[in-house]
Design a protein around this motif. Structure first.
Motif, PDB file in Angstrom:
ATOM      1  N   LYS A  13       0.854  -1.187   0.000  1.00 60.28           N
ATOM      2  CA  LYS A  13       0.000   0.000   0.000  1.00 60.28           C
ATOM      3  C   LYS A  13       0.890   1.237   0.000  1.00 60.28           C
ATOM      4  O   LYS A  13       2.010   1.213   0.520  1.00 60.28           O
ATOM      5  N   LYS A  14       0.422   2.308  -0.567  1.00 58.72           N
ATOM      6  CA  LYS A  14       1.136   3.576  -0.500  1.00 58.72           C
ATOM      7  C   LYS A  14       0.546   4.390   0.647  1.00 58.72           C
ATOM      8  O   LYS A  14      -0.582   4.860   0.568  1.00 58.72           O
ATOM      9  N   SER A  15       1.322   4.516   1.709  1.00 57.90           N
ATOM     10  CA  SER A  15       0.836   5.239   2.874  1.00 57.90           C
ATOM     11  C   SER A  15       2.000   5.897   3.599  1.00 57.90           C
ATOM     12  O   SER A  15       3.175   5.650   3.292  1.00 57.90           O
ATOM     13  N   PHE A  16       1.653   6.735   4.551  1.00 63.80           N
ATOM     14  CA  PHE A  16       2.653   7.430   5.358  1.00 63.80           C
ATOM     15  C   PHE A  16       3.545   6.444   6.107  1.00 63.80           C
ATOM     16  O   PHE A  16       4.769   6.592   6.151  1.00 63.80           O
ATOM     17  N   VAL A  17       2.928   5.417   6.683  1.00 66.18           N
ATOM     18  CA  VAL A  17       3.678   4.454   7.482  1.00 66.18           C
ATOM     19  C   VAL A  17       4.532   3.552   6.602  1.00 66.18           C
ATOM     20  O   VAL A  17       5.666   3.216   6.950  1.00 66.18           O
ATOM     21  N   HIS A  18       4.009   3.157   5.445  1.00 65.29           N
ATOM     22  CA  HIS A  18       4.783   2.310   4.538  1.00 65.29           C
ATOM     23  C   HIS A  18       6.076   2.994   4.097  1.00 65.29           C
ATOM     24  O   HIS A  18       7.096   2.328   3.873  1.00 65.29           O
ATOM     25  N   ASN A  19       6.032   4.307   3.954  1.00 61.02           N
ATOM     26  CA  ASN A  19       7.193   5.049   3.440  1.00 61.02           C
ATOM     27  C   ASN A  19       8.206   5.423   4.510  1.00 61.02           C
ATOM     28  O   ASN A  19       9.218   6.051   4.210  1.00 61.02           O
ATOM     29  N   LEU A  20       7.946   5.041   5.765  1.00 62.12           N
ATOM     30  CA  LEU A  20       8.891   5.354   6.832  1.00 62.12           C
ATOM     31  C   LEU A  20      10.157   4.502   6.706  1.00 62.12           C
ATOM     32  O   LEU A  20      10.132   3.399   6.163  1.00 62.12           O
ATOM     33  N   ASP A  21      11.239   5.043   7.221  1.00 64.33           N
ATOM     34  CA  ASP A  21      12.497   4.295   7.285  1.00 64.33           C
ATOM     35  C   ASP A  21      12.296   3.092   8.212  1.00 64.33           C
ATOM     36  O   ASP A  21      11.777   3.242   9.325  1.00 64.33           O
ATOM     37  N   PRO A  22      12.676   1.881   7.779  1.00 68.66           N
ATOM     38  CA  PRO A  22      12.482   0.705   8.640  1.00 68.66           C
ATOM     39  C   PRO A  22      13.198   0.812   9.975  1.00 68.66           C
ATOM     40  O   PRO A  22      12.748   0.234  10.972  1.00 68.66           O
ATOM     41  N   ARG A  23      14.310   1.543  10.024  1.00 69.74           N
ATOM     42  CA  ARG A  23      15.010   1.724  11.298  1.00 69.74           C
ATOM     43  C   ARG A  23      14.144   2.505  12.285  1.00 69.74           C
ATOM     44  O   ARG A  23      14.095   2.177  13.477  1.00 69.74           O
ATOM     45  N   VAL A  24      13.453   3.520  11.774  1.00 67.98           N
ATOM     46  CA  VAL A  24      12.574   4.313  12.633  1.00 67.98           C
ATOM     47  C   VAL A  24      11.406   3.461  13.120  1.00 67.98           C
ATOM     48  O   VAL A  24      11.009   3.533  14.291  1.00 67.98           O
ATOM     49  N   LEU A  26      11.358   0.198  13.534  1.00 69.48           N
ATOM     50  CA  LEU A  26      11.852  -0.761  14.520  1.00 69.48           C
ATOM     51  C   LEU A  26      12.056  -0.095  15.886  1.00 69.48           C
ATOM     52  O   LEU A  26      11.640  -0.630  16.919  1.00 69.48           O
ATOM     53  N   LEU A  27      12.680   1.073  15.882  1.00 67.54           N
ATOM     54  CA  LEU A  27      12.899   1.789  17.141  1.00 67.54           C
ATOM     55  C   LEU A  27      11.577   2.236  17.758  1.00 67.54           C
ATOM     56  O   LEU A  27      11.417   2.220  18.983  1.00 67.54           O
ATOM     57  N   ALA A  28      10.640   2.649  16.899  1.00 64.49           N
ATOM     58  CA  ALA A  28       9.328   3.059  17.401  1.00 64.49           C
ATOM     59  C   ALA A  28       8.603   1.881  18.049  1.00 64.49           C
ATOM     60  O   ALA A  28       7.952   2.031  19.088  1.00 64.49           O
ATOM     61  N   LEU A  29       8.707   0.692  17.437  1.00 66.71           N
ATOM     62  CA  LEU A  29       8.077  -0.494  18.018  1.00 66.71           C
ATOM     63  C   LEU A  29       8.699  -0.819  19.376  1.00 66.71           C
ATOM     64  O   LEU A  29       7.984  -1.119  20.337  1.00 66.71           O
ATOM     65  N   PRO A 133      10.174  -7.820   4.120  1.00 70.30           N
ATOM     66  CA  PRO A 133      11.247  -8.534   4.838  1.00 70.30           C
ATOM     67  C   PRO A 133      12.639  -8.017   4.500  1.00 70.30           C
ATOM     68  O   PRO A 133      13.513  -7.956   5.370  1.00 70.30           O
ATOM     69  N   VAL A 134      12.857  -7.622   3.239  1.00 71.74           N
ATOM     70  CA  VAL A 134      14.170  -7.110   2.845  1.00 71.74           C
ATOM     71  C   VAL A 134      14.463  -5.790   3.562  1.00 71.74           C
ATOM     72  O   VAL A 134      15.563  -5.580   4.101  1.00 71.74           O
ATOM     73  N   ALA A 135      13.474  -4.880   3.574  1.00 64.75           N
ATOM     74  CA  ALA A 135      13.653  -3.594   4.258  1.00 64.75           C
ATOM     75  C   ALA A 135      13.849  -3.802   5.752  1.00 64.75           C
ATOM     76  O   ALA A 135      14.657  -3.113   6.384  1.00 64.75           O
ATOM     77  N   LEU A 136      13.112  -4.755   6.317  1.00 62.24           N
ATOM     78  CA  LEU A 136      13.247  -5.039   7.742  1.00 62.24           C
ATOM     79  C   LEU A 136      14.651  -5.562   8.057  1.00 62.24           C
ATOM     80  O   LEU A 136      15.266  -5.163   9.051  1.00 62.24           O
ATOM     81  N   ALA A 137      15.155  -6.445   7.200  1.00 60.43           N
ATOM     82  CA  ALA A 137      16.511  -6.968   7.402  1.00 60.43           C
ATOM     83  C   ALA A 137      17.551  -5.859   7.273  1.00 60.43           C
ATOM     84  O   ALA A 137      18.510  -5.802   8.054  1.00 60.43           O
ATOM     85  N   ASP A 138      17.364  -4.966   6.296  1.00 61.70           N
ATOM     86  CA  ASP A 138      18.300  -3.842   6.139  1.00 61.70           C
ATOM     87  C   ASP A 138      18.275  -2.936   7.364  1.00 61.70           C
ATOM     88  O   ASP A 138      19.317  -2.431   7.806  1.00 61.70           O
ATOM     89  N   GLY A 139      17.082  -2.711   7.908  1.00 62.65           N
ATOM     90  CA  GLY A 139      16.971  -1.882   9.098  1.00 62.65           C
ATOM     91  C   GLY A 139      17.660  -2.512  10.297  1.00 62.65           C
ATOM     92  O   GLY A 139      18.361  -1.826  11.057  1.00 62.65           O
ATOM     93  N   ILE A 140      17.466  -3.823  10.481  1.00 67.17           N
ATOM     94  CA  ILE A 140      18.117  -4.520  11.589  1.00 67.17           C
ATOM     95  C   ILE A 140      19.631  -4.472  11.434  1.00 67.17           C
ATOM     96  O   ILE A 140      20.373  -4.223  12.396  1.00 67.17           O
TER      97      ILE A 140
END
Length: 281
Positions: A13-24, A26-29, A133-140
Motif C-alpha cells: 500500500k502507498k501510505s505514510f507508514v509504509h514510506n517510513l524508514d524501517p530503522r525508525v 523498529l525503534l518506534a516499536l 522482509p528485505v527492508a526489515l533486514a536492512d533496518g536490523i
C-alpha cells in the motif's frame, strides 16, 4: 490458515507508514513496547492505544488483518487471564474459596495485562504488514552495525531474520495443504480431548519438517548458484534515508514518552475518585 496469520506478511500500500524508514519503525516499536509495560494506569494505556490506532489508520491497513494477528495469542491470553483473575491478591475481594481469590484489583490487573499483550501483538503486526522482509533486514543490519566492531555477523543475522519472516506465510500454506491431505485420508483433527488432538498433529508436523528442510536446501542451492556471499562490499538496491516523515514520527514518540511519564506521575489528580480502580498496583 495462511490468511489467519498476518505476522510475516506484507500488505502492499502507498501510505505514510509504509514510506517510513524501517530503522525508525523498529525503534518506534521497541519504544512502544517499553511504554506499554511502563504504563501504570489507564490514562497512559489509552494514550498508547490512540497512537497505535492512529498508526493503523495512517498505514491504511484493514482492521481485520491487524486483528487476525491476535488469534495466534488467544490461548495464551485466556490462560493468563484465568490465572490472574483467580489468584491475584487485593484489598477488595469479590469471591474467596480456598486458594481461589477473586478481587477487584485482580480483575483490573488482568484487563490491563491483556490489553498490553493485545497492543503489543497488534503493533508488531503493523510493523510486518507495512515493511517488506528485505527492508526489515536492512533496518536490523543498520541498527546493529555497531556490533561489527566485535566481528559479530550482523549481515548474516539480518539475512536469517529476513528469510524466516519470508517463509512464515509459505509454511502456513504448507500446513493447510498437509492438513487437507491428511483429512482426505481420514485423519480427524477436530474431535477428542486435547491430548488426542495433539497426537493427531504428528502426521502434520513430520511432513512439515521434511518440507521445511527441503525448502531450506533448495534455497541454499539457489543462493549458491547465484554466487551469493555475505561479503562486506555488497551493495543495496535501495538506500535507507531519514526523511521528514521519520522526523515527524520521532517527535511524536518523544511526545508519547513525555505523556506516559506525566500520566504516571500526575494521573491521580485526574478524576481522583476512580483513580484507585484504573491503576495497576
Amino acid at each position: 490458515m495462511a490468511n489467519d496469520v498476518t505476522f510475516g506478511q506484507y500488505y502492499p500500500k502507498k501510505s505514510f507508514v509504509h514510506n517510513l524508514d524501517p530503522r525508525v519503525k523498529l525503534l518506534a516499536l521497541i519504544a512502544f513496547i517499553v511504554l506499554l509495560f511502563c504504563s501504570y494506569n489507564f490514562y497512559s494505556l489509552l494514550l498508547c492505544a490512540i497512537v497505535l490506532f492512529a498508526a493503523i489508520g495512517f498505514a491504511k491497513l484493514p482492521l481485520g488483518s491487524v486483528f487476525r494477528s491476535i488469534k495466534a495469542v488467544i490461548f495464551i491470553l485466556v490462560i493468563t487471564a484465568i490465572l490472574n483473575v483467580l489468584f491475584h491478591n487485593g484489598d477488595h475481594p469479590l469471591y474467596v474459596y480456598g486458594v481461589i481469590n477473586i478481587t477487584v484489583e485482580g480483575i483490573i490487573f488482568t484487563v490491563f495485562l491483556c490489553l498490553r499483550l493485545l497492543f503489543l501483538v497488534m503493533a508488531s503486526a503493523v510493523l510486518t504488514l507495512t515493511t517488506t522482509p528485505v527492508a526489515l533486514a536492512d533496518g536490523i543490519e543498520s541498527l546493529l552495525g555497531f556490533l561489527k566492531v566485535i566481528h559479530f555477523p550482523v549481515r548474516e543475522l539480518a539475512l536469517v531474520i529476513s528469510i524466516a519472516l519470508r517463509f512464515i506465510p509459505t509454511l502456513m500454506d504448507e500446513v493447510t495443504r498437509i492438513r487437507n491431505a491428511q483429512k482426505a485420508r481420514g485423519a480427524d483433527f477436530d474431535s477428542g480431548n486435547i491430548f488426542k488432538r495433539i497426537k493427531a498433529l504428528i502426521p502434520v508436523l513430520i511432513p512439515l519438517l521434511v518440507s521445511a528442510f527441503m525448502r531450506a536446501a533448495d534455497l541454499a542451492d539457489a543462493m549458491d548458484a547465484r554466487c551469493y556471499s555475505g561479503a562486506e562490499k555488497r551493495t543495496r538496491y535501495k538506500k535507507l534515508k531519514f526523511t521528514w516523515r521519520d522526523l515527524v514520527v520521532t517527535i511524536l514518540f518523544a511526545a508519547l514518552i513525555a505523556g506516559v511519564v506525566l500520566f504516571n506521575i500526575y494521573g491521580a489528580r485526574i478524576w481522583p475518585e476512580i483513580y484507585q480502580f484504573i491503576q495497576v498496583r
